[in-house]
Write an enzyme that holds these catalytic residues in place. Structure first.
Site, PDB file in Angstrom:
ATOM      1  N   HIS A  60       0.832  -3.917  -3.527  1.00 48.77           N
ATOM      2  CA  HIS A  60       0.008  -4.296  -2.434  1.00 48.77           C
ATOM      3  C   HIS A  60      -1.195  -4.287  -2.730  1.00 48.77           C
ATOM      4  CE1 HIS A  60       3.818  -5.087  -0.133  1.00 48.77           C
ATOM      5  NE2 HIS A  60       4.272  -4.059  -0.965  1.00 48.77           N
ATOM      6  N   HIS A 176      12.904  -8.571  -0.729  1.00 50.02           N
ATOM      7  CA  HIS A 176      12.942  -7.292  -0.048  1.00 50.02           C
ATOM      8  C   HIS A 176      14.106  -7.617   0.900  1.00 50.02           C
ATOM      9  CE1 HIS A 176      10.976  -4.267   2.826  1.00 50.02           C
ATOM     10  NE2 HIS A 176      11.972  -4.783   3.537  1.00 50.02           N
ATOM     11  N   HIS A 230      12.600  -2.954  -5.178  1.00 57.10           N
ATOM     12  CA  HIS A 230      12.562  -1.482  -4.581  1.00 57.10           C
ATOM     13  C   HIS A 230      13.936  -0.943  -4.229  1.00 57.10           C
ATOM     14  CE1 HIS A 230      11.922  -3.237  -0.742  1.00 57.10           C
ATOM     15  NE2 HIS A 230      10.487  -3.272  -0.956  1.00 57.10           N
ATOM     16  N   ASP A 302       5.607  -0.307  -5.929  1.00 51.99           N
ATOM     17  CA  ASP A 302       5.485  -0.708  -4.763  1.00 51.99           C
ATOM     18  C   ASP A 302       4.161   0.079  -3.992  1.00 51.99           C
ATOM     19  OD1 ASP A 302       5.751  -1.843  -2.252  1.00 51.99           O
ATOM     20  OD2 ASP A 302       7.543  -0.671  -1.683  1.00 51.99           O
ATOM     21  N   PHE A 320       4.247   2.468   7.079  1.00 51.20           N
ATOM     22  CA  PHE A 320       5.054   2.567   5.881  1.00 51.20           C
ATOM     23  C   PHE A 320       4.219   2.397   4.629  1.00 51.20           C
ATOM     24  CE2 PHE A 320       8.527   1.548   8.970  1.00 51.20           C
ATOM     25  CZ  PHE A 320       9.585   2.351   8.525  1.00 51.20           C
ATOM     26  N   GLY A 321       4.275   3.058   3.545  1.00 51.78           N
ATOM     27  CA  GLY A 321       3.627   2.823   2.248  1.00 51.78           C
ATOM     28  C   GLY A 321       2.986   4.009   1.697  1.00 51.78           C
TER      29      GLY A 321
END
Length: 427
Positions: A60, A176, A230, A302, A320-321
């Site tokens: 991303h 996803h 993922h 990711d 999230f992330g």
């Protein structure tokens, strides 16, 4: 004038050979045990490895729309520092790239600022809203595939239509997998013993593998090339293994953090929060088994940067992330290769070779005439991971403070040195 990488250990035909590699005009022009040094800039790299540039098919980079988190300039600098010469950014942007018109701002930013190759995805559905298909045919020549990453496509009929369209365009659906109906309000970590012991609402493994199961059924029906993002659950590994044995065009990826960590390693900090979450030790072990037996095709980070504020609210309140481009190889080598769990050659296959075959990307092989997209690795470079030194604008990593034994010494993309760190000291 070209340059010469002298006396490196070169990854050729699945093994290593000591050789010189000459680069001119963006391509490898010669590989030999001894090449002439005259009229060339010589980079002595004895005791270092030369491998095909890494590729990450799931990142991303946040531009356009969220450049306070990351930009193509910062994100591709981070990728180069991690040994990557190519990345595939996801389409959860503003605007969502669901047509050539909305894809253009991203393509313009890539052309202006990217330091390495960038192959974006287009969205599966308009606005990633799951209601109508995107302009897939229009975008197909410009994208690596189609994904609504960050959201699972909830409608069976919508995913069926997407697969039929993608199959006709010879592009993969990159999914996803998450069933919204199986998510608990506020779920933030794996729904396991750690969550129950510490009072956190959990995210079930079933929310992932049920959609993997559905999609494999649709692949059986449509024949569409299908790549699962993922994967984190042992059930997903088993489903994909069976689909491959059946001969279906199904591939998948997992992340370094899922291979190295589990929910027993959690701390109540935002740098441990990602979706899907770190699952149980049994899930981690199943992922490792899947990596070794060929079920898992790619290791993708990711890489998902957020602002410091967005990651400052613990497991429950943070976004999230996590980021991963600058730590992936060092962590994987130290934790999996040095410990004897994973052969180095297999790790390189999943980082360099197989992802390119799946997505039809150039490179992945060191050969005369091939693109000079190369990574130089130092397997004897002990250092401590320090997120304050990242090129990425994101700093949230569960590996902050970890000791690792290897580093990326240089990255070459299109025959240009886009990253060098031959003299890095321990930090």
């Amino acid at each position: 004038m070209g340059f010469l990488l002298a006396r490196g250990s070169v990854f050729l035909n699945g093994g290593f050979q000591t050789a010189d590699v000459a680069v001119e005009n963006g391509r490898i022009v010669s590989i030999s045990p001894s090449l002439p040094r005259e009229n060339r800039s010589v980079i002595e790299i004895q005791d270092l490895l030369i491998v095909p540039g890494f590729v990450d098919v799931h990142v991303h980079l946040r531009e356009p729309g969220f450049s306070y988190k990351e930009t193509f300039a910062s994100g591709t600098a981070a990728a180069a520092a991690g040994g990557y010469t190519a990345v595939c950014p996801m389409p959860n942007l503003k605007p969502v790239p669901d047509s050539c018109e909305t894809l253009k701002p991203e393509l313009d930013a890539i052309a202006r600022d990217a330091k390495i190759h960038v192959y974006p995805y287009g969205a599966i559905t308009a606005g990633e809203q799951g209601q109508f298909l995107s302009d897939m045919a229009e975008m197909a020549p410009h994208v690596a595939g189609f994904s609504d990453d960050g959201r699972g496509v909830q409608s069976d009929e919508m995913m069926r239509a997407a697969m039929k369209a993608a199959k006709a365009l010879d592009k993969p659906i990159v999914a996803h997998c998450e069933v919204n109906a199986l998510l608990k309000p506020g779920g933030c970590i794996h729904d396991g013993t750690w969550a129950k012991a510490h009072g956190f609402p959990g995210i079930s493994s079933e929310s992932e593998w049920r959609q993997v199961e559905r999609d494999i059924g649709l692949v059986r029906e449509t024949g569409c090339p299908y790549h699962v993002c993922h994967i984190s659950a042992k059930e997903s590994v088993a489903l994909i293994r069976r689909a491959k044995a059946e001969g279906l065009p199904v591939t998948c990826e997992t992340g370094p953090h899922y291979l190295v960590l589990c929910d027993e390693d959690l701390q109540d900090e935002g740098r441990f929060k990602m979706n899907p979450p770190l699952r149980s030790a049994a899930d981690r072990d199943a992922l490792l088994e899947g990596l070794l037996d060929g079920t898992i095709d790619c290791i993708a980070t990711d890489h998902a940067p957020h602002s410091a504020e967005e990651k400052s609210k613990g497991l429950q309140g943070s976004a999230f992330g996590i980021v991963g481009l600058e730590t992936a190889f060092s962590i994987l080598y130290t934790q999996l290769v040095q410990t004897g769990i994973v052969p180095l050659e297999l790790l390189l296959d999943r980082l360099c070779v197989r992802p390119r075959k799946i997505f039809g990307l150039p490179g992945g092989k060191i050969a005369e005439g091939a693109p000079a997209d190369l990574t130089v690795l130092d397997l004897n470079r002990p250092h401590t991971i320090n997120s304050r030194n990242f090129n990425s604008m994101g700093r949230a990593t569960p590996f902050d403070g970890w000791m690792v034994s290897a580093a990326v010494a240089a990255t070459i993309c299109n025959g240009k040195l886009v990253y060098t760190d031959f003299q890095r000291e321990d930090t």
